[in-house]
Design a protein around this motif. Structure first.
Motif, PDB file in Angstrom:
ATOM      1  N   TYR B 296      -4.798   9.230  10.474  1.00  0.00           N
ATOM      2  CA  TYR B 296      -5.674  10.136   9.714  1.00  0.00           C
ATOM      3  C   TYR B 296      -7.111   9.966  10.167  1.00  0.00           C
ATOM      4  N   TYR B 297      -7.884  11.024   9.998  1.00  0.00           N
ATOM      5  CA  TYR B 297      -9.337  10.898  10.129  1.00  0.00           C
ATOM      6  C   TYR B 297     -10.014  11.760   9.078  1.00  0.00           C
ATOM      7  N   SER B 298     -11.161  11.261   8.606  1.00  0.00           N
ATOM      8  CA  SER B 298     -11.923  11.984   7.588  1.00  0.00           C
ATOM      9  C   SER B 298     -13.054  12.748   8.233  1.00  0.00           C
ATOM     10  N   VAL B 317      -3.983   9.927   1.746  1.00  0.00           N
ATOM     11  CA  VAL B 317      -3.710   8.641   2.396  1.00  0.00           C
ATOM     12  C   VAL B 317      -3.197   7.626   1.377  1.00  0.00           C
ATOM     13  N   SER B 318      -3.863   7.538   0.226  1.00  0.00           N
ATOM     14  CA  SER B 318      -3.442   6.516  -0.738  1.00  0.00           C
ATOM     15  C   SER B 318      -2.086   6.878  -1.342  1.00  0.00           C
ATOM     16  N   THR B 319      -1.840   8.161  -1.560  1.00  0.00           N
ATOM     17  CA  THR B 319      -0.530   8.566  -2.087  1.00  0.00           C
ATOM     18  C   THR B 319       0.576   8.200  -1.102  1.00  0.00           C
ATOM     19  N   GLY B 324       5.042   3.975   0.496  1.00  0.00           N
ATOM     20  CA  GLY B 324       5.719   3.189   1.529  1.00  0.00           C
ATOM     21  C   GLY B 324       5.510   3.654   2.957  1.00  0.00           C
ATOM     22  N   HIS B 325       4.621   4.614   3.146  1.00  0.00           N
ATOM     23  CA  HIS B 325       4.383   5.082   4.508  1.00  0.00           C
ATOM     24  C   HIS B 325       3.210   4.327   5.133  1.00  0.00           C
ATOM     25  N   THR B 326       3.207   4.271   6.455  1.00  0.00           N
ATOM     26  CA  THR B 326       2.109   3.636   7.182  1.00  0.00           C
ATOM     27  C   THR B 326       1.088   4.713   7.544  1.00  0.00           C
ATOM     28  N   VAL B 327      -0.160   4.482   7.198  1.00  0.00           N
ATOM     29  CA  VAL B 327      -1.207   5.452   7.531  1.00  0.00           C
ATOM     30  C   VAL B 327      -2.395   4.675   8.079  1.00  0.00           C
ATOM     31  N   ALA B 328      -2.682   4.878   9.348  1.00  0.00           N
ATOM     32  CA  ALA B 328      -3.757   4.128   9.987  1.00  0.00           C
ATOM     33  C   ALA B 328      -4.794   5.089  10.555  1.00  0.00           C
ATOM     34  N   PRO B 329      -6.048   4.638  10.661  1.00  0.00           N
ATOM     35  CA  PRO B 329      -7.091   5.545  11.178  1.00  0.00           C
ATOM     36  C   PRO B 329      -6.772   6.034  12.595  1.00  0.00           C
ATOM     37  N   TRP B 330      -7.050   7.278  12.854  1.00  0.00           N
ATOM     38  CA  TRP B 330      -6.948   7.888  14.170  1.00  0.00           C
ATOM     39  C   TRP B 330      -8.362   8.175  14.651  1.00  0.00           C
ATOM     40  N   ASP B 415       4.024   9.971  13.868  1.00  0.00           N
ATOM     41  CA  ASP B 415       4.732  11.174  13.435  1.00  0.00           C
ATOM     42  C   ASP B 415       3.816  12.371  13.190  1.00  0.00           C
ATOM     43  N   ALA B 416       2.601  12.111  12.762  1.00  0.00           N
ATOM     44  CA  ALA B 416       1.651  13.200  12.516  1.00  0.00           C
ATOM     45  C   ALA B 416       0.294  12.597  12.208  1.00  0.00           C
ATOM     46  N   ILE B 417      -0.710  13.477  12.210  1.00  0.00           N
ATOM     47  CA  ILE B 417      -2.076  13.049  11.878  1.00  0.00           C
ATOM     48  C   ILE B 417      -2.572  13.919  10.715  1.00  0.00           C
ATOM     49  N   ILE B 418      -3.152  13.255   9.725  1.00  0.00           N
ATOM     50  CA  ILE B 418      -3.724  13.950   8.556  1.00  0.00           C
ATOM     51  C   ILE B 418      -5.220  14.136   8.816  1.00  0.00           C
ATOM     52  N   ALA B 419      -5.732  15.330   8.590  1.00  0.00           N
ATOM     53  CA  ALA B 419      -7.153  15.577   8.867  1.00  0.00           C
ATOM     54  C   ALA B 419      -7.681  16.688   7.975  1.00  0.00           C
ATOM     55  N   PRO B 420      -9.001  16.761   7.845  1.00  0.00           N
ATOM     56  CA  PRO B 420      -9.565  17.925   7.165  1.00  0.00           C
ATOM     57  C   PRO B 420      -9.261  19.192   7.969  1.00  0.00           C
TER      58      PRO B 420
END
Lengths: 522, 522
Positions: B296-298, B317-319, B324-330, B415-420
């Motif tokens: 993820y990136y903000s 990210v917190s949800t 149980g998922h891994t979410v690390a900064p991209w 698996d994917a990236i979370i972003a604005p």
């Protein structure tokens, strides 16, 4: 002091010659017209080396993976035979047996330690067209102005082949105007078992046909092209594609599956994330059992092929029919339009890029290049290019409409189309006048596999005396047919499938070769 | 006598208004700022119509396929609500309830006779952006100069949706400078259950975000774009793509699977022959069980999003972590470069094509268009374009390298990236200054799914007083944040997957929505 282009070219030639060890040099050049038989008779390579170089890649990797062959022996065998090939037909731009043997030794050591191959191509030498960059080597593509630059990065395909276990030992000359291609000659003479070529208007398929080889033009996006050298680099209206040439369909498949097993779409953004689809092969095999549904054409409506090519198509069609398959005529859709359109696309920059690189060294263009690429052509502008793109897209989609409409009419899928790949069997100097059989398929981005069929035969392939030509070009091509001269030249067809149909089209091509008894050179 | 552009535009507006039957006209316009609640309270649509228009598409097609709902009732319900939507927010360019009802009656008759639906979208009204051509209707895309031409051919997507059983009833306004999009508004207000948009720089995803909708930007080649209208038609450096907007990920999937079931690659040469891959979904579902690996990136390193958007990312990210998922900064790779590059690509023709169509009627450009598309920009030439293509390809492949290298480092797939998807929650007039969160994903041709997350909240989203801006643009954007004004505006994120990863990325987006409890509007 700056060197002249002649000096630079002579130096390059010398460097290639010097890369050939003394003991691999030909002392008695062959007297025959054909050099195919020479290597085995030269006395310069051992029986084992002859046997290795005349094996299939599929068989070689099996033996290498079982430890029955050593990478270093296979590599030396191909290096030797490639050295002979270069001396016979001048096909290399880079030859680096030392680097190859070092790579082979590493692979043998790996095998010794781990008792297993590093990948599906473990220890297999693969010959590369000189567009592929290998670290530490020159990539000149034949431009004198490019000499002296040594690659510091590697083409993605080289990286992935290397990961799969392939060994590199030579880079061959480019196909320009179809007389000069080194890769087809190299594999034809078995200086290589699989050769990597590229195809933007036939440069994999035409040399395959002319050397009695199988060759596949995968659709754009199937094989990784990233970081390869090219002229007109960045041109995306019609993509050049990269693919293998070999002595069998099985060896083409080995190449494709090995590259796809490395997930090239994770390296090159243009590659579609499409692993090898075994289910597509299974479906095709079961269709082969129940009867394929195929189309064919002998003439594209622009230029009638010479009699040997027409006979080749007939042979394929009648063989397929005899074996229970349906083969019906296909009406080529506006191939003249397609060929003109792709010619305009090739020249979109007024050929500026190619002449920039030719002129940079002071070397003159050979006449054929000037004929092919008019240096006085004007660039088109952006809005004209977009107009061209629309024409291309519409043409492609209309072609798909014809394909689909025939299927709807027949009530079943049209599995592939059989067609000529050239109008002539092999090439006579300055007499390759029409490449529309190849180029229209590039414009359509269809998958195409060349299958060797037979040889021109002066007894069977009489000149047509009563032919009414379609155009002046057609008349010229037909007039140039001479049964005596073409006698013995290889005849091939191409098997055409929709875009990204490599599994299916290759399976059909393989079946055709099997029915013809042409899985190996005669 | 020739009409002025004002007369032609007024005539078009009148024709749209006249297409709304008297009994669907609003007599008492709402006094509230928000019009979302109005249709249900208007007294103009029945309880059953409210229930139909507030159902999911997935549920509607199920009931239609079982004969529990009639196509004509569903169609009238959406036509009515769409008519209200247009009166409230002026979102239509074509509205044709009569043609829609006639189409619905035919489908009902088919169902009556055959006791089964014609296809997976039997009887479902779908709202179209006014780039899609429907026979007999005008496609103007908002250009006055295009008015008066009625389509005689149909876009491939329209043909395939029609074959799948979809009904057409309206064509909506285009997104330009993100203030004007009709499709997001239409689906947001439930005048449509699935809307079709296009996206070359965010025009599916940004309106989805601003209307608390799910929206997918499929990668180029997944959905058929052939025969759609466009500006800069034929531009292929960055392809505009077509895709759905809806209230749930399941409805996006329904659209994609229904179109793919019609084998669009047999109609449109740009479509990759890739049926919906259920195995990819199964793999993703099992990963969801065992734990996804996400980045993820903000902030993209160019413009920091407003506090509500940053909170949205944190919520997701917190949800995910809680579940149980891994979410690390991209680390976003050179997004500034990417945004600049795509801006140059949009303007490759010096904006000649757009201004040609604007100027043809004599209408003046609105200021925002002139800001976006500089009319004094120079065209680039062919060799410059090819240079741009190379830059694009290298950038895309380098981005893939980063993705792959992280995977190698982590020893598992990312698996994917979370972003604005935008820097702001919704849009204030003349204050949408940066669309790089969307456009860089277009340049990369990654699959991206927008997921609605929450709403801006003045109590939670305080203005940052101590922020050290990255640039003047960044400072301006941040300075424009006003907790009072943005209060209540929708907040979304995008879920980004590699190219042509629709199955996987949509499944992850769906899971995120489920975890957030946002499968439906609150």
């Amino acid at each position: 002091m700056t060197s002249t282009w002649e000096e630079l070219a002579a130096d390059k030639r010398n460097r290639i010659n010097e890369s050939i060890p003394e003991e691999w040099r030909i002392k008695d050049p062959p007297a025959d017209d054909s050099v195919f038989e020479f290597p085995a008779k030269s006395g310069l390579i051992s029986d084992q080396e002859i046997s290795i170089t005349e094996s299939s890649a599929t068989d070689l990797v099996k033996q290498l993976a079982q430890g029955k062959l050593k990478a270093v022996d296979v590599t030396i065998a191909f290096c030797k035979r490639a050295a002979l090939a270069h001396q016979l037909v001048n096909c290399c731009l880079e030859f680096f047996p030392e680097m190859a043997i070092a790579q082979a030794k590493e692979l043998d050591a790996y095998f010794e330690e781990h008792k297993k191959p590093v990948g599906p191509l473990h220890g297999l030498p693969i010959s590369l067209k000189d567009q592929l960059r290998v670290k530490g080597l020159e990539t000149s593509m034949g431009y004198v102005s490019w000499l002296g630059k040594y690659d510091t990065t590697e083409s993605v395909l080289v990286t992935l082949l290397r990961k799969a276990g392939a060994i590199f030992y030579t880079k061959t000359k480019l196909v320009v105007w179809w007389e000069l291609g080194g890769e087809g000659a190299m594999v034809g003479i078995r200086g290589g078992v699989i050769g990597v070529g590229t195809d933007i208007g036939g440069s994999i398929r035409v040399p395959s046909a002319f050397n009695f080889l199988y060759g596949i033009r995968p659709s754009h996006g199937r094989m990784p092209y990233a970081k390869m050298a090219n002229s007109m680099e960045g041109q995306e209206t019609v993509h050049s594609v990269v693919g293998p040439m070999a002595h069998s369909a099985a060896d083409l498949r080995l190449f494709l599956t090995s590259v796809l097993s490395q997930e090239p779409w994770k390296y090159d953004s243009k590659v579609v994330p499409l692993p090898w689809r075994s289910t597509e092969e299974e479906v095709t095999k079961s269709k082969i059992q129940s009867g394929l549904n195929l189309g064919y054409y002998s003439c594209d409506g622009v230029v009638l092929p010479h009699p040997p090519i027409l006979r080749g198509i007939e042979m394929v069609v009648s063989t397929l029919k005899k074996n229970g398959h349906t083969v019906a005529p296909w009406t080529p859709y506006k191939h003249n339009f397609g060929h003109d359109l792709i010619n305009d696309i090739y020249a979109a920059d007024g050929n500026a890029d190619v002449f920039k690189d030719i002129n940079a060294s002071g070397e003159p263009s050979i006449p054929n290049i000037k004929d092919l690429l008019n240096p006085d052509k004007e660039k088109i502008d952006m809005n004209q290019l977009w107009g061209t793109h629309l024409k291309k897209w519409n043409y492609q989609s209309e072609y798909l409409d014809k394909w689909r409409e025939l299927e709807e009419q027949q009530g079943k899928e049209l599995d592939a189309i059989i067609a000529p790949i050239t109008a002539t069997a092999a090439i006579r100097h300055n007499q390759f006048r029409y490449y529309g059989y190849a180029s229209v398929i590039n414009l359509l981005d269809f998958t195409s596999v060349v299958v060797p069929v037979t040889f021109a035969d002066k007894k069977l392939d009489a000149k047509k005396d009563d032919y009414q030509p379609l155009s002046e070009l057609d008349a010229t091509v037909q007039a140039e047919y001479d049964p005596e001269v073409y006698h013995g030249a290889p005849v091939a067809v191409q098997v055409i499938g929709r875009r990204l149909s490599e599994e299916r089209t290759l399976a059909i091509a393989e079946e055709i070769g099997k029915l013809l008894g042409n899985s190996v050179t005669p």
